[in-house]
Design an enzyme around this catalytic site. Structure first.
Site, PDB file in Angstrom:
ATOM      1  CB  SER A 684      51.005  45.361  40.120  1.00  7.54           C
ATOM      2  OG  SER A 684      50.875  46.330  39.109  1.00  7.54           O
ATOM      3  CE  LYS A 727      48.146  44.107  36.447  1.00 12.25           C
ATOM      4  NZ  LYS A 727      48.743  44.081  37.792  1.00 12.25           N
TER       5      LYS A 727
END
Length: 783
Positions: A684, A727
């Site tokens: 990611s 996140k």
């Protein structure tokens, strides 16, 4: 004494004598034996012998010959004994009895038969003479063996040893011993066929030795049997006394056995289980009460009867009641609460359905374990908790076999006994912390426990009988599902618990933590309170976690400090932001992990960990070299590949960004992620790495108000990622107003309406879509 050894002497002349076959006996010289004769031919020969010299030839029949059938000459041995007829008696029913005495050994040269009698042409043989010294040695050996027989408790006759001790002649001793031995035909024939007296005595002593060994073994068996009988009689006598004593004391074991049988009758279990339990009760009844085996069997039966075979609780299927309980104990957690309410709704319509097997996955301190207790309270079920953290022995799940010392059932059977119900709610804590070693793999044993199709007949090694676990509601907790085996994950319904937002933490603290900490410190909640501003400051400056465990500790610490001040000074003015450091010490987190300056080559990436989301700074720098890509910060293979893909994309589209190609051949690119001691990996970071590279190559600063996550392919497309909620929480925790996510993760935002308040979510399909916002003019760089 002169020693003489001569060769065997054989009479050259032969003679013809009537033959008498003997069954199951071999007649030796000097031995007197009675014989019964029924065969007419043999009787004719005897009659002829009486009329002449009263001599007959005795030949033994070989083993295996039918005594009732006809005997052929091939069934007879060739070496026999010449005997004289001492007496003859006729039997009224037919046949005769004769008494014969052996005279000498002879060998049949030819056996002849005619219509009336059986004859043999024989030659008499004499034994070789043996030295007197050898005969003396043989006699001494025989007498020694006879003494051993006396000490071993074996004797042929009462006066056997007395007579033997007075005899000195070797021949007479041999005849005497032979008359007392019960030899089979084959062994006796071998003795008869010996060539000299020495061999005869040696072989005779060997047979005596065998008799001694047999006598010793028999005597040992008799002694053991006698001791066993004495011990058994003693035990029986003592047991009867103990029984009488227990009857006087009211502690009769028979009452215990009968009580167990009554309890077995009351159990609602299958016939197979009842049969096995009954077998164990019978075994206990036959065993001495104070023996180790009785103790093991009694403990096993106590465990069996202590289990809740027939006990169960009735579920509280009131949805409103369950919703109130869940909301009272926990704030948020909408998905989990909905799942429990769904289960209650199904139970209202179908009473015999399977209980769900749930697995709560999330960071520490998010309420996974305590949530299980709340669910049990809302359903009205008994609650049990099984911690599997660090368990490496399969026997902890399936139990130990009863043959081992200190054997116990597995943890699930123990939890059921403690809960006292066959349908409790069991929380399996720290499922991802199970280990494995040479004692087995506990996670493999869990496959049967967590499968509704198999746990109906869960087999515990200690119980030895199946137990139904299908009515138990299992709730497992874990910090990460990645380390849980795939078959075990397939058996559970995974529900993820993400970290809490700042607002959620404040509400949890005010509704639960503050009140609980004040009560634990013995303070009056009416005189002490903690404002939202103080809680927000504690969260921002003293904790950096996804859950609220550390927040609860700090609030408890503040209340303890307040209690001490109140005891010492009798006065407490309350908590303020200004005196917060007085109670908690200096701030632990003076700054956050995000980059707040617009700088060249430094970007804010978003990362997921089992403890929640984090901001991950990514740094890039150019230096003279040969076009190498240097990666530092303990990066994993996946993140290294993301960096390679980002560099390839930047090199392939250098003209689009106005980058001189010499920068890729004459300079090295160094990518670094700080906190090098912490391993970093995952698919990611591609977009953040590309941004840092392009900033360095174009000499343009990166807008620090943006945090990003997303993986890149070689075409520059932004690929989806995981951990979206964690996140976004990390960005909010670090006060970053803009978060860049892959557009393919838009579905993850559907249930995050409250979470994204105050944060701008930017969805992108391609890296080029966002670079104009991220890369700023050079004059915007912060010093």
């Amino acid at each position: 004494m002169k020693s003489v050894v001569n060769q065997k002497k054989v009479n050259v002349s032969s003679e013809i004598l009537p033959v008498i076959p003997t069954m199951d006996v071999v007649v030796f010289p000097q031995i007197i034996v009675p014989l019964l004769v029924l065969d007419e031919k043999i009787i004719s020969g005897i009659n002829q012998a009486i009329e002449e010299k009263k001599m007959v030839f005795l030949l033994a029949a070989k083993n295996g010959v039918d005594p009732q059938g006809a005997i052929s000459t091939e069934d007879l041995y060739t070496v026999g004994t010449v005997a004289t007829i001492m007496r003859l008696i006729k039997i009224p029913e037919g046949g005769i009895k004769i008494l014969v005495q052996g005279v000498s050994k002879a060998r049949a040269l030819d056996i002849m038969t005619d219509d009336n009698m059986l004859h043999a042409r024989i030659q008499r043989v004499q034994d070789e003479e043996t030295s007197s010294a050898e005969l003396t040695a043989c006699v001494q050996r025989i007498k020694k063996i006879a003494d051993q027989m006396a000490t071993s408790g074996y004797t042929f006759s009462p006066d056997f040893h007395v007579i033997l001790s007075k005899m000195t002649d070797a021949g007479k001793i041999g005849d005497f011993i032979l008359s007392h031995l019960n030899l089979n035909v084959d062994d006796a024939q071998k003795l008869l066929e010996t060539d000299n007296q020495k061999d005869f005595l040696v072989m005779l002593s060997d047979y005596l030795t065998k008799e001694v060994q047999v006598a010793e073994i028999q005597e040992k068996i008799r002694n053991n049997a006698r001791e066993s009988m004495n011990r058994s009689q003693k035990e029986f006598y003592l047991r009867e006394q103990l029984k009488a004593i227990k009857e006087e004391l009211g502690e009769d074991d028979l009452e215990e056995i009968e009580e167990m049988r009554d309890r077995l009758t009351a159990l609602e279990v299958s016939d197979e289980i009842k049969k096995e339990i009954g077998r164990q009760i019978n075994r206990l009844e036959r065993t001495a009460p104070d023996s180790l085996e009785a103790t093991v069997t009694r403990n096993h039966l106590e465990w069996v009867f202590a289990l809740p075979w027939n006990n169960s609780t009735e579920d509280n299927l009131d949805i409103a009641h369950a919703k109130d309980i869940l909301d009272e104990d926990h704030f948020g957690l909408k998905e989990i609460k909905d799942r429990i309410l769904d289960f209650i709704s199904v139970r209202n319509l179908k009473k015999d359905g399977f209980a769900p097997i749930l697995c709560f996955v999330g960071p520490p301190g998010t309420g996974k374990t305590s949530l299980g207790k709340s669910i049990a309270r809302s359903l009205g079920r008994e609650y049990g908790r099984i911690s599997l953290g660090g368990v490496k022995d399969e026997a902890e799940i399936r139990g130990h076999r009863r043959t081992y010392v200190g054997a116990m059932p597995g943890r699930f059977i123990q939890a059921l006994r403690k809960a006292g119900s066959r349908n409790p709610l069991l929380v399996i804590d720290e499922l991802d912390k199970i280990g494995a070693d040479f004692r087995g793999d506990p996670s493999a044993a869990m496959l049967e426990v967590l499968d509704p199709q198999q746990n109906k007949t869960f087999y515990d090694n200690y119980l030895g009988i199946p137990f139904d676990l299908s009515e138990v509601m299992f709730i497992a907790t874990a910090n990460s599902v990645d380390v849980i085996s795939e078959p075990l994950r397939d058996r559970m319904e995974i529900i993820e618990l993400s970290g809490y937002t700042l607002e959620e933490k404040v509400k949890i603290a005010q509704q639960h933590l503050v009140r609980k900490s004040i009560a634990n410190a013995g303070l009056d909640s009416n005189k002490l309170s903690i404002s939202d501003d103080i809680i927000q400051r504690i969260i921002a400056d003293y904790t950096r976690e996804s859950g609220v465990r550390q927040l609860e500790r700090l609030i408890g610490k503040m209340c303890s400090k307040a209690a001490r001040i109140l005891v010492e000074t009798k006065k407490f003015d309350g908590f303020t932001i200004d005196n917060l450091e007085t109670y908690l010490g200096p701030c632990r987190f003076m700054d956050d992990g995000a980059n707040k300056l617009h700088q060249i080559g430094i970007t804010n990436g978003l990362a997921w960990t089992v403890y929640g989301g984090e901001i991950l700074q990514i740094e890039a720098m150019l230096m003279p070299g040969t076009g190498k890509l240097l990666l530092t910060g303990q990066l994993g293979d996946v993140m290294k590949e993301s960096a390679q893909a980002a560099r390839s994309y930047a090199c392939a589209h250098a003209k689009d960004f106005g980058i001189d190609n010499k920068l890729f051949t004459e300079y090295d690119m160094h990518i670094h992620l700080p906190a090098g001691a912490v391993p970093k990996d995952g698919p990611s970071a591609g977009l953040a790495i590309l941004t840092a590279m392009l900033s360095t190559l174009t000499n343009r600063p990166i807008n620090a108000n943006y945090a990003m996550t997303g993986e890149l392919n070689l075409r520059g497309e932004v690929m989806p990622i995981g951990g979206v909620k964690e996140k976004i929480l990390a960005a909010k925790r670090n006060n970053i107003p803009h978060v860049i996510l892959p557009r393919k993760n838009s579905h993850n935002l559907a249930e995050l309406d409250n979470l994204i308040d105050g944060v701008e979510i930017i969805l992108v399909d391609h890296a080029n879509d966002i670079m104009d916002k991220l890369l700023m003019p050079l004059d915007k760089v912060d010093a």
